[in-house]
Motif scaffolding. Structure first.
Motif, mmCIF file in Angstrom:
data_model
loop_
_atom_site.group_PDB
_atom_site.id
_atom_site.type_symbol
_atom_site.label_atom_id
_atom_site.label_comp_id
_atom_site.label_asym_id
_atom_site.label_seq_id
_atom_site.Cartn_x
_atom_site.Cartn_y
_atom_site.Cartn_z
ATOM 1 N N LEU A 36 6.116 1.478 -7.482
ATOM 2 C CA LEU A 36 5.464 0.187 -7.276
ATOM 3 C C LEU A 36 4.557 0.302 -6.062
ATOM 4 C CD1 LEU A 36 4.932 -2.858 -7.536
ATOM 5 C CD2 LEU A 36 7.093 -3.268 -6.321
ATOM 6 N N ALA A 188 9.825 -4.083 -9.479
ATOM 7 C CA ALA A 188 10.182 -2.755 -8.961
ATOM 8 C C ALA A 188 11.300 -2.132 -9.788
ATOM 9 C CB ALA A 188 10.600 -2.861 -7.495
ATOM 10 N N CYS A 211 8.191 -2.297 -1.853
ATOM 11 C CA CYS A 211 7.180 -1.434 -2.485
ATOM 12 C C CYS A 211 7.313 0.004 -1.998
ATOM 13 C CB CYS A 211 5.784 -1.952 -2.173
ATOM 14 S SG CYS A 211 5.517 -3.664 -2.717
#
Length: 225
Positions: A36, A188, A211
């Protein structure tokens, strides 16, 4: 590790009042399966242009986009439409649900467009709604859902045709902190569990720890600070 989406030397030039304005300037990005990536930048930096090109909605002036190693340059509009339907999953700032369709019907509509068998589609929709905690809302219309529930339906819809890449445009903008975190955790999690690549344009610094990479769009290019 397989690169699911690659942008190579992407340049996009617009005509602006008789002058040419370069919005993206030889931009490069590769996102692998399970990853991600957040993209940040001020308004007017080209984030929407970047996401439109990554999502095969806008053609670059030069450069190439590869999905699962295959170039999308030179494809016909029908081929690009099929690619968006099967290879790309879009999640927008507002969920953009169809108001007259119930939650389950939102997913089945996308599956029908993608040519998925009816029984397979129902099974997949059931599994996604259960996974995202929406099984009890399957017969609800969008106006009966909370903001967080609508975004979860949007995620389920984006995943319905099993895309290689998820593209999210400010998915937490209309949500409070906890719901926003939940939504990004789901994106995610799907990327990691299903081997997808996810790219999220955001202003929401609260979700950045979730992330794998955070990139900034500066002077038409993506940089890591």
């Amino acid at each position: 590790m397989r690169q699911r989406i690659e942008l190579r030397d992407i340049t996009r030039v617009f005509e602006d009042g008789g002058t040419q304005r370069t919005v993206l300037d030889k931009l490069n990005l590769s996102v692998a399966e399970g990853e991600l990536v957040a993209v940040m930048g001020p308004s007017g930096s080209g984030k929407s242009t970047f996401l439109s090109i990554a999502g095969a909605l806008l053609e670059p002036t030069s450069g190439d986009v590869l999905l699962d190693g295959k170039s999308i340059t030179g494809k016909s509009q029908q081929e690009l439409s099929d690619m968006r339907l099967h290879k790309l999953g879009f999640i927008f700032q507002s969920a953009n649900l169809i108001p007259y369709l119930k939650v389950e019907e939102q997913l089945l509509f996308v599956a029908k467009q993608g040519g998925l068998d009816k029984s397979q589609a129902r099974e997949r929709a059931k599994g996604l709604l259960e996974k995202l905690g929406l099984a009890h809302r399957r017969s609800a219309y969008p106006d009966k859902l909370s903001g967080g529930e609508r975004q979860r339906v949007a995620i389920a819809r984006a995943l319905m045709n099993d895309p290689a890449v998820l593209l999210a445009d400010e998915p937490t903008a209309s949500l409070d902190a906890s719901r926003g975190m939940d939504v990004v955790r789901m994106i995610a999690g799907e990327a990691k569990e299903q081997g997808k690549a996810a790219v999220m344009v955001t202003h929401d610094e609260r979700v950045l720890p979730l992330c794998d990479r955070v990139l900034y769009l500066e002077e038409g290019r993506l940089v890591q600070r």
